[in-house]
Write a protein that holds these residues in place. Sequence first.
Motif, PDB file in Angstrom:
ATOM      1  N   LEU A   1     -16.559 -30.793 -15.043  1.00 35.37           N
ATOM      2  CA  LEU A   1     -18.150 -30.951 -15.570  1.00 35.37           C
ATOM      3  C   LEU A   1     -18.061 -32.161 -15.983  1.00 35.37           C
ATOM      4  O   LEU A   1     -19.437 -32.780 -15.069  1.00 35.37           O
ATOM      5  CB  LEU A   1     -17.543 -29.718 -16.542  1.00 35.37           C
ATOM      6  CG  LEU A   1     -17.927 -28.179 -16.654  1.00 35.37           C
ATOM      7  CD1 LEU A   1     -17.512 -27.295 -18.498  1.00 35.37           C
ATOM      8  CD2 LEU A   1     -19.397 -27.953 -15.937  1.00 35.37           C
ATOM      9  N   LEU A   2     -17.107 -33.492 -16.210  1.00 32.38           N
ATOM     10  CA  LEU A   2     -16.893 -34.497 -16.560  1.00 32.38           C
ATOM     11  C   LEU A   2     -17.709 -35.262 -15.160  1.00 32.38           C
ATOM     12  O   LEU A   2     -18.695 -35.948 -14.846  1.00 32.38           O
ATOM     13  CB  LEU A   2     -16.769 -35.407 -17.338  1.00 32.38           C
ATOM     14  CG  LEU A   2     -16.391 -34.687 -18.494  1.00 32.38           C
ATOM     15  CD1 LEU A   2     -15.257 -35.528 -18.854  1.00 32.38           C
ATOM     16  CD2 LEU A   2     -17.711 -35.191 -19.405  1.00 32.38           C
ATOM     17  N   LEU A   3     -17.215 -35.199 -14.107  1.00 29.66           N
ATOM     18  CA  LEU A   3     -16.920 -35.187 -12.852  1.00 29.66           C
ATOM     19  C   LEU A   3     -17.988 -34.394 -12.467  1.00 29.66           C
ATOM     20  O   LEU A   3     -19.539 -35.799 -11.381  1.00 29.66           O
ATOM     21  CB  LEU A   3     -15.440 -34.630 -11.622  1.00 29.66           C
ATOM     22  CG  LEU A   3     -14.615 -35.265 -12.222  1.00 29.66           C
ATOM     23  CD1 LEU A   3     -13.835 -34.911 -11.456  1.00 29.66           C
ATOM     24  CD2 LEU A   3     -14.999 -36.975 -11.567  1.00 29.66           C
ATOM     25  N   GLN A   4     -19.005 -33.816 -12.891  1.00 24.46           N
ATOM     26  CA  GLN A   4     -19.886 -33.762 -11.772  1.00 24.46           C
ATOM     27  C   GLN A   4     -21.055 -33.784 -12.544  1.00 24.46           C
ATOM     28  O   GLN A   4     -22.137 -34.199 -11.786  1.00 24.46           O
ATOM     29  CB  GLN A   4     -20.359 -32.264 -11.948  1.00 24.46           C
ATOM     30  CG  GLN A   4     -19.123 -30.753 -10.948  1.00 24.46           C
ATOM     31  CD  GLN A   4     -19.135 -29.500 -11.463  1.00 24.46           C
ATOM     32  OE1 GLN A   4     -20.087 -29.402 -12.435  1.00 24.46           O
ATOM     33  NE2 GLN A   4     -18.743 -28.366 -10.548  1.00 24.46           N
ATOM     34  N   GLU A   5     -20.931 -33.812 -13.430  1.00 27.17           N
ATOM     35  CA  GLU A   5     -22.788 -33.971 -14.236  1.00 27.17           C
ATOM     36  C   GLU A   5     -22.078 -36.261 -14.566  1.00 27.17           C
ATOM     37  O   GLU A   5     -23.268 -36.819 -14.478  1.00 27.17           O
ATOM     38  CB  GLU A   5     -21.775 -34.456 -15.896  1.00 27.17           C
ATOM     39  CG  GLU A   5     -23.027 -35.593 -16.700  1.00 27.17           C
ATOM     40  CD  GLU A   5     -22.030 -35.728 -18.575  1.00 27.17           C
ATOM     41  OE1 GLU A   5     -23.193 -36.696 -19.793  1.00 27.17           O
ATOM     42  OE2 GLU A   5     -21.295 -35.043 -18.836  1.00 27.17           O
ATOM     43  N   ASN A   6     -20.643 -36.692 -14.013  1.00 24.58           N
ATOM     44  CA  ASN A   6     -20.569 -38.330 -13.455  1.00 24.58           C
ATOM     45  C   ASN A   6     -22.049 -38.278 -11.888  1.00 24.58           C
ATOM     46  O   ASN A   6     -22.386 -39.590 -11.658  1.00 24.58           O
ATOM     47  CB  ASN A   6     -19.811 -38.765 -13.165  1.00 24.58           C
ATOM     48  CG  ASN A   6     -18.844 -39.272 -15.541  1.00 24.58           C
ATOM     49  OD1 ASN A   6     -19.963 -39.563 -15.711  1.00 24.58           O
ATOM     50  ND2 ASN A   6     -17.838 -39.080 -15.080  1.00 24.58           N
ATOM     51  N   ALA A   7     -21.286 -37.782 -11.023  1.00 22.68           N
ATOM     52  CA  ALA A   7     -21.416 -37.282 -10.084  1.00 22.68           C
ATOM     53  C   ALA A   7     -23.425 -37.682  -9.924  1.00 22.68           C
ATOM     54  O   ALA A   7     -23.999 -38.382  -9.307  1.00 22.68           O
ATOM     55  CB  ALA A   7     -21.270 -36.418  -9.064  1.00 22.68           C
ATOM     56  N   LEU A   8     -23.672 -36.083 -10.842  1.00 19.08           N
ATOM     57  CA  LEU A   8     -25.214 -36.229 -10.655  1.00 19.08           C
ATOM     58  C   LEU A   8     -26.177 -37.475 -11.810  1.00 19.08           C
ATOM     59  O   LEU A   8     -27.203 -37.374 -11.290  1.00 19.08           O
ATOM     60  CB  LEU A   8     -25.437 -35.439 -11.829  1.00 19.08           C
ATOM     61  CG  LEU A   8     -25.685 -33.365 -10.685  1.00 19.08           C
ATOM     62  CD1 LEU A   8     -25.674 -32.422 -12.283  1.00 19.08           C
ATOM     63  CD2 LEU A   8     -26.697 -33.347  -9.720  1.00 19.08           C
TER      64      LEU A   8
ATOM     65  N   ASP B   1     -24.611 -40.721 -11.291  1.00 18.81           N
ATOM     66  CA  ASP B   1     -24.452 -42.103 -10.693  1.00 18.81           C
ATOM     67  C   ASP B   1     -26.068 -41.725  -9.461  1.00 18.81           C
ATOM     68  O   ASP B   1     -26.729 -42.840  -8.943  1.00 18.81           O
ATOM     69  CB  ASP B   1     -24.141 -42.001  -9.538  1.00 18.81           C
ATOM     70  CG  ASP B   1     -22.365 -41.967 -10.775  1.00 18.81           C
ATOM     71  OD1 ASP B   1     -23.146 -42.721 -11.744  1.00 18.81           O
ATOM     72  OD2 ASP B   1     -21.264 -41.511 -10.910  1.00 18.81           O
ATOM     73  N   VAL B   2     -26.143 -40.150  -8.848  1.00 20.18           N
ATOM     74  CA  VAL B   2     -27.447 -40.091  -8.095  1.00 20.18           C
ATOM     75  C   VAL B   2     -28.649 -39.820  -8.588  1.00 20.18           C
ATOM     76  O   VAL B   2     -29.333 -41.157  -7.847  1.00 20.18           O
ATOM     77  CB  VAL B   2     -26.820 -39.031  -7.293  1.00 20.18           C
ATOM     78  CG1 VAL B   2     -28.539 -38.102  -6.766  1.00 20.18           C
ATOM     79  CG2 VAL B   2     -26.139 -38.608  -5.927  1.00 20.18           C
ATOM     80  N   ASP B   3     -29.013 -40.391  -9.764  1.00 19.82           N
ATOM     81  CA  ASP B   3     -30.254 -40.429 -10.567  1.00 19.82           C
ATOM     82  C   ASP B   3     -30.349 -42.271 -10.901  1.00 19.82           C
ATOM     83  O   ASP B   3     -31.814 -42.907 -11.108  1.00 19.82           O
ATOM     84  CB  ASP B   3     -30.697 -39.661 -11.559  1.00 19.82           C
ATOM     85  CG  ASP B   3     -30.610 -38.054 -11.158  1.00 19.82           C
ATOM     86  OD1 ASP B   3     -31.564 -38.105  -9.636  1.00 19.82           O
ATOM     87  OD2 ASP B   3     -30.286 -37.152 -12.601  1.00 19.82           O
ATOM     88  N   ARG B   4     -29.131 -42.421 -11.024  1.00 20.15           N
ATOM     89  CA  ARG B   4     -29.238 -44.238 -11.734  1.00 20.15           C
ATOM     90  C   ARG B   4     -29.819 -44.878 -10.229  1.00 20.15           C
ATOM     91  O   ARG B   4     -30.443 -46.006 -10.392  1.00 20.15           O
ATOM     92  CB  ARG B   4     -27.985 -44.689 -11.976  1.00 20.15           C
ATOM     93  CG  ARG B   4     -27.739 -45.861 -12.539  1.00 20.15           C
ATOM     94  CD  ARG B   4     -26.567 -45.742 -13.087  1.00 20.15           C
ATOM     95  NE  ARG B   4     -25.982 -44.831 -14.052  1.00 20.15           N
ATOM     96  CZ  ARG B   4     -25.237 -44.942 -14.206  1.00 20.15           C
ATOM     97  NH1 ARG B   4     -23.754 -45.086 -13.530  1.00 20.15           N
ATOM     98  NH2 ARG B   4     -24.569 -43.417 -15.304  1.00 20.15           N
ATOM     99  N   VAL B   5     -28.592 -44.804  -8.671  1.00 21.26           N
ATOM    100  CA  VAL B   5     -28.932 -45.027  -7.783  1.00 21.26           C
ATOM    101  C   VAL B   5     -30.231 -44.841  -7.129  1.00 21.26           C
ATOM    102  O   VAL B   5     -31.293 -45.950  -7.113  1.00 21.26           O
ATOM    103  CB  VAL B   5     -28.358 -44.269  -6.278  1.00 21.26           C
ATOM    104  CG1 VAL B   5     -27.906 -44.510  -5.402  1.00 21.26           C
ATOM    105  CG2 VAL B   5     -26.725 -44.824  -6.826  1.00 21.26           C
ATOM    106  N   ARG B   6     -30.928 -43.371  -7.320  1.00 15.53           N
ATOM    107  CA  ARG B   6     -32.606 -43.313  -7.252  1.00 15.53           C
ATOM    108  C   ARG B   6     -33.220 -44.917  -7.850  1.00 15.53           C
ATOM    109  O   ARG B   6     -34.623 -44.801  -7.360  1.00 15.53           O
ATOM    110  CB  ARG B   6     -32.763 -41.716  -7.149  1.00 15.53           C
ATOM    111  CG  ARG B   6     -32.342 -41.393  -6.159  1.00 15.53           C
ATOM    112  CD  ARG B   6     -32.353 -39.854  -6.205  1.00 15.53           C
ATOM    113  NE  ARG B   6     -32.014 -38.584  -4.738  1.00 15.53           N
ATOM    114  CZ  ARG B   6     -31.766 -37.560  -5.619  1.00 15.53           C
ATOM    115  NH1 ARG B   6     -32.466 -36.624  -6.002  1.00 15.53           N
ATOM    116  NH2 ARG B   6     -31.307 -36.845  -4.243  1.00 15.53           N
TER     117      ARG B   6
END
Length: 104
Positions: free
Chosen positions: A69-76, A78-83
Amino acid sequence: MKTYDILFKKKPKPETKVGMFFVYIAFALSLCVFGASAWFSSYAKGVYFSSKPNFDKQRQKIQDEILNLLLQENALTDVDRVRLINKELGLVEHTIDPIDLQDR
């Protein structure tokens, strides 16, 4: 003669058999209590150690789920941060023209 008889006359021995019987009973009871406490403590340890692997498996499973769950949260995030960074830098090109809403 009376004082001589009182002082040096052989006195009858007290009954030591009855007294020693109570000592042996007390000793046997204390041994039984000690044995019972040792047995119960070892029994409780045995129950704990026999159930410990099950606890370890469940704990490991829960920790794995938390890490996923932490990995999924970080991935999400990270995508928002990049956008967000792309938008701030103006690197994102719109595919359609923006629609301007008119005030009423």
